[in-house]
Design an enzyme around this catalytic site. Structure first.
Site, PDB file in Angstrom:
ATOM      1  N   THR A  27     -32.623   1.927 -45.376  1.00 47.90           N
ATOM      2  CA  THR A  27     -32.717   1.872 -46.839  1.00 47.90           C
ATOM      3  C   THR A  27     -33.918   2.719 -47.236  1.00 47.90           C
ATOM      4  OG1 THR A  27     -34.255  -0.001 -46.928  1.00 47.90           O
ATOM      5  CG2 THR A  27     -31.910  -0.533 -46.798  1.00 47.90           C
ATOM      6  N   VAL A  56     -36.814  -0.636 -43.680  1.00 45.58           N
ATOM      7  CA  VAL A  56     -37.244  -0.973 -45.046  1.00 45.58           C
ATOM      8  C   VAL A  56     -38.586  -0.287 -45.292  1.00 45.58           C
ATOM      9  CG1 VAL A  56     -37.802  -2.863 -46.624  1.00 45.58           C
ATOM     10  CG2 VAL A  56     -36.069  -3.205 -44.846  1.00 45.58           C
ATOM     11  N   VAL A  82     -40.117  -1.080 -40.046  1.00 45.38           N
ATOM     12  CA  VAL A  82     -40.895  -0.664 -41.227  1.00 45.38           C
ATOM     13  C   VAL A  82     -40.858   0.853 -41.343  1.00 45.38           C
ATOM     14  CG1 VAL A  82     -43.190  -0.653 -42.270  1.00 45.38           C
ATOM     15  CG2 VAL A  82     -42.372  -2.691 -41.065  1.00 45.38           C
ATOM     16  N   LYS A  83     -40.464   1.317 -42.544  1.00 47.96           N
ATOM     17  CA  LYS A  83     -40.385   2.766 -42.784  1.00 47.96           C
ATOM     18  C   LYS A  83     -41.679   3.211 -43.449  1.00 47.96           C
ATOM     19  CE  LYS A  83     -36.267   5.402 -43.962  1.00 47.96           C
ATOM     20  NZ  LYS A  83     -35.197   5.537 -44.955  1.00 47.96           N
ATOM     21  N   VAL A  84     -42.311   4.220 -42.872  1.00 47.28           N
ATOM     22  CA  VAL A  84     -43.596   4.715 -43.373  1.00 47.28           C
ATOM     23  C   VAL A  84     -43.469   6.214 -43.646  1.00 47.28           C
ATOM     24  CG1 VAL A  84     -45.992   5.118 -42.675  1.00 47.28           C
ATOM     25  CG2 VAL A  84     -44.912   2.939 -42.145  1.00 47.28           C
TER      26      VAL A  84
END
Ligand code: G3P
Length: 221
Positions: A27, A56, A82-84
């Site tokens: 996402t 996310v 976790v998307k960074v």
């Protein structure tokens, strides 16, 4: 190659999971906003629907914000990644989060150099945006090919996740290039399944089947 769905639409994800078509979900803030629903509820629902990784994204731009948000997001479910974003501060956050055992997907990657740095920082997934590079007259797939080669050269464990995939040719080329994962929007996933010759062929087979005096399915005609 693993196939992820690039969407925050729970119905589309449920349908793909039911048909065994996807291994995970990605996402981003735009996709979540499109659903017009509560962020946490949407993410929780997606994480319950698919057992594989669900990326996310954090929305903070400083190291501290990314760390705080990343840790909160990671608590939502065991399958959260976790998307960074690919920023200098982001790389620092990737190092810290992955040291804590949190899986990180580095997003908004547009060059092999960025991808190498992201892998060195400890990213589990690195997401080069193929379609957005094509939009600016670069060949996005060349970047995927370069990254796959570089990761192999140095036995880096990061996985190349081909993102911003716009059509079936991107999908096939990503597989040929050796991308570990490709994430596709629901529309592209449906295009991948369908072929007009399959439909025509099936119609013909079923029409011919009507001429068989007695089939194995159903009573004699
Ligand atoms: O999720 C990141 C990426 O796949 C976005 O794609 O089509 O907005 O460039 P797109």
């Amino acid at each position: 190659m693993q196939v992820f769905m690039d969407s925050a639409n729970v119905k589309a994800i449920e349908d793909a999971v039911e048909h065994g078509l996807i291994d995970g979900v990605t996402t981003n803030p735009s996709l979540i906003a499109k659903e017009g629903a509560n962020f946490r509820e949407v993410v929780e629902q997606i994480c319950r629907t698919v057992s594989g990784p669900v990326s996310v994204e954090v929305v903070g731009k400083t190291y501290e914000e990314m760390i705080t948000e990343g840790r909160e997001i990671a608590k939502i479910a065991d399958n959260v990644v976790v998307k960074v974003p690919m920023l200098k501060e982001g790389l620092r956050a990737v190092r810290e989060l992955s040291r804590d055992g949190i899986r990180v997907n580095v997003t908004l990657v547009f060059s092999a150099a960025q991808a190498l740095l992201a892998a060195k920082a400890g990213a589990t997934y690195v997401s080069p945006f193929v379609g957005r590079l094509d939009d600016y007259a670069h060949v996005g797939m060349d970047v995927i090919r370069d990254i796959v080669k570089i990761y192999k050269n140095y036995a880096l464990p990061a996985q190349v996740l081909a993102a911003s995939v716009r059509h079936p040719v991107h999908f096939v080329e990503a597989a040929l290039a050796g991308a570990h994962v490709v994430t596709v929007p629901p529309s592209v996933l449906h295009q991948l399944v369908k072929h007009p010759l399959t439909d025509v062929g099936l119609e013909r087979f079923l029409a011919d089947w009507q001429k068989v005096p007695q089939g194995i399915f159903g009573p004699p005609r």
